[in-house]
Design an enzyme around this catalytic site. Structure first.
Site, PDB file in Angstrom:
ATOM      1  N   ASP B  92       0.859  -1.174   0.000  1.00 40.86           N
ATOM      2  CA  ASP B  92       0.000   0.000   0.000  1.00 40.86           C
ATOM      3  C   ASP B  92       0.904   1.235   0.000  1.00 40.86           C
ATOM      4  OD1 ASP B  92       0.988   0.227   2.506  1.00 40.86           O
ATOM      5  OD2 ASP B  92      -0.912   0.045   3.541  1.00 40.86           O
ATOM      6  N   ASP B 271      -7.485  -7.592   1.513  1.00 42.67           N
ATOM      7  CA  ASP B 271      -6.434  -7.799   2.510  1.00 42.67           C
ATOM      8  C   ASP B 271      -6.966  -7.315   3.833  1.00 42.67           C
ATOM      9  OD1 ASP B 271      -6.097  -4.806   1.768  1.00 42.67           O
ATOM     10  OD2 ASP B 271      -4.960  -5.054   3.616  1.00 42.67           O
TER      11      ASP B 271
END
Lengths: 385, 385
Positions: B92, B271
């Site tokens: 990320d 996730d």
């Protein structure tokens, strides 16, 4: 009960290799036993222990007795089933933990009364009850309840503790025989030689314990804060007096120096929390010495911890990554470091066995310790500011 | 850059199976990605992740940037080499961590400035720098820097955040193209659709992000404290507007209810730290519901956590032992519970894929959730005093 065969004797010292014949399979000696205090070797799963070649681990009666308790372990039919560890288990009697952990302990002729370090609850362990507990656990080797003493006590107090220990040992042995007959218990019971750091008391302890003819004998009360030379002296005095045909166990030693000194004197078994505990705080044993892998000097080290040892069972992890994990308090750091240190200990005893078979244990020990000691010193100097 | 093929579409809903084609190998979808914040999935080693079938894990740019830092990761040639994880990594951008963790954060047109939660040091992440960092990490999929918002803000603030996000996305995309040319970077860059909980802003966000033609698109800003029905509404509104041929990723969801709702709407990737974090505090996902395995009712349970799932890769550990480990703060408790929860998540997405291929995803979802919800309720009632 005979549970030990000697496979090879070193030509130049008392070191030997052998096989322990135990209910959950044979175990080669010299054997280091990883410590699984509460029925688990911290941060290592059973499959890894198996892959590393370990077939005998140690569990602590004191801890298991307090948590989860004997009702729970009994309901599973013992610790093997409870923990899904299918190889051998040695349990200590709780004597050392009462000595070192429990508040308000009191030794009487009857047994050891103490308060739990977990919840303060009051308990009494007698020699007989300790045997019964270890039968419930299903220990492949169990230890008699003993009285541990530190290096600060005098001859009179040491004799008193020794006398209590040998009296308790006789009671434990009777109860063990009853359990063999009553419940078909197949595990062995080891006597413990105490006597503090007084050679005459150690001699007396060997004689009085050996009179009870246990299947194996342990030396207790060593590595409790005494200098290394004192440890070596007591070891050199006592070990030769132990019967050669029985397995010999020095309790609570877990560094290469202590273990190699014990092997040289014909000791077959040892245990210690140190390899797994040290791993969690940043210490690795390597063939190039003991290192603190949290040191900044390893931040970009791409090498594995050891050139000679397969630290992680075929996978390569760098010291740099290991440092990062431990600096970040990541559980994988504990897992990998513990794994390396246990693989190192297995390597050490396996190399010792090989050298004994070749009659070269003394030169193996000398070469290993020279490199290890120099490496430890160099690592310490390089890491200090 | 095309990195996705659709393998099967469910006949009765938008759910589909597919394959992500990434630098470190193909990944089947729907895919749950375990979170390895600092380059390690907590309490699980890489070999186990591999054995479970995971080929794509997530790491956090924010955390890795602060520790061990880009100099260290760069000196290893990236996170794959540093951590010895040989499969794919998605990172990320750090946007969510700046939003949730960092003190004194400030969003300007230039980027996000913040103080480290570790040592208070001051940092600025720009869209371009975030791309560069993820190139250094060697991410197989990287995410654009975005502005996250919570459910409490108004339409005007949400529009402002969205505008910043899409402006940054265009800058990130340019930098990503430069990196492909300059350094031969082969990873993909995903855009992130924000817009808070305002349907018109979500529509606008899809359009403005899709104009930039990323290889994949994520829905951000969901599962940030809103009710489940709000999550479902925004998902049902936004997902059908995403281009069908690209992979779709909902960030930060990790419970069966949220994941199955996303799969039904044609989402391919998700996730969450929840399966591994919950494991460490005593929560297991099972096909019979979510349970708190620290409850006294499991103290003597000899069964494995789940009748349908191979929780520990062929080895049987009882719930009673698992409870004991966690009550005793033993690391093996974290290790086993995390392993079970990740195997559960893999089972869930694999069963979803099988059902999609058979055109039965909706009935699989209904049957699973009925049993799961009832089991969760029953376990909660049985454990409460």
């Amino acid at each position: 009960m005979k549970i030990f065969t000697i496979d090879a004797n070193d030509k130049n010292c008392a070191a030997r290799t052998g096989t322990l014949l135990l209910p959950h399979g044979p175990v080669s000696t010299p054997a280091f036993m990883p410590v699984g205090t509460a029925g688990t070797v911290k941060a290592v799963d059973h499959d890894q222990l198996h892959q590393m070649g370990y077939r005998l681990i140690l569990a602590n009666t004191y801890h298991l007795f307090l948590r989860p308790g004997m009702d729970t372990i009994g309901s599973f039919g013992g610790l093997h089933t409870f923990s899904s560890w299918n190889h051998n288990i040695l349990t200590d009697s709780g004597g050392y933990q009462i000595f070192s952990l429990a508040p308000f302990r009191k030794i009487t002729d009857e047994g050891a009364s103490f308060r739990s370090h977990l919840d303060g609850s009051r308990h009494l362990l007698t020699p007989e009850r300790t045997v019964d507990i270890q039968v419930t656990i299903g220990s492949d080797i169990q230890m008699v309840l003993d009285v541990c003493t530190g290096p600060e006590i005098d001859h009179r107090a040491a004799l008193e503790a020794l006398t209590t220990t040998t009296t308790w040992a006789a009671r434990a042995r009777r109860r063990w025989e009853e359990q063999q007959e009553e419940s078909g218990y197949a595990g062995a019971l080891f006597g413990i030689v105490q006597g503090n750091f007084f050679p005459d008391l150690r001699t007396q302890a060997v004689q009085r314990t050996e009179e009870l003819d246990f299947p194996g004998l342990a030396l207790g009360g060593l590595s409790v804060g005494e200098p290394f030379s004192t440890y070596c002296d007591i070891l050199a005095h006592t070990a030769p007096q132990l019967p050669r045909e029985k397995p010999r166990y020095v309790m609570g030693i877990g560094t290469p120096e202590y273990i190699l000194a014990a092997i040289e004197q014909g000791i077959d078994m040892f245990d210690c929390v140190f390899p797994t505990r040290a791993a969690r705080t940043g210490t690795l044993f390597t063939t190039d010495g003991r290192i603190n892998f949290k040191s900044a000097r390893y931040a970009r080290t791409m090498d594995s911890p050891d050139r000679q040892i397969d630290s992680f069972g075929g996978r390569q992890y760098s010291l740099g990554y290991l440092r990062h994990l431990t600096k970040s308090n990541e559980i994988l750091g504990c897992m990998l470091a513990a794994q390396h240190n246990l693989r190192f200990m297995k390597w050490l005893v396996d190399q010792s066995a090989r050298a004994i078979r070749e009659g070269t244990f003394l030169s193996f020990k000398k070469d290993f310790l020279e490199r290890y000691t120099e490496g430890t010193k160099a690592a310490r100097e390089a890491s200090s500011p």
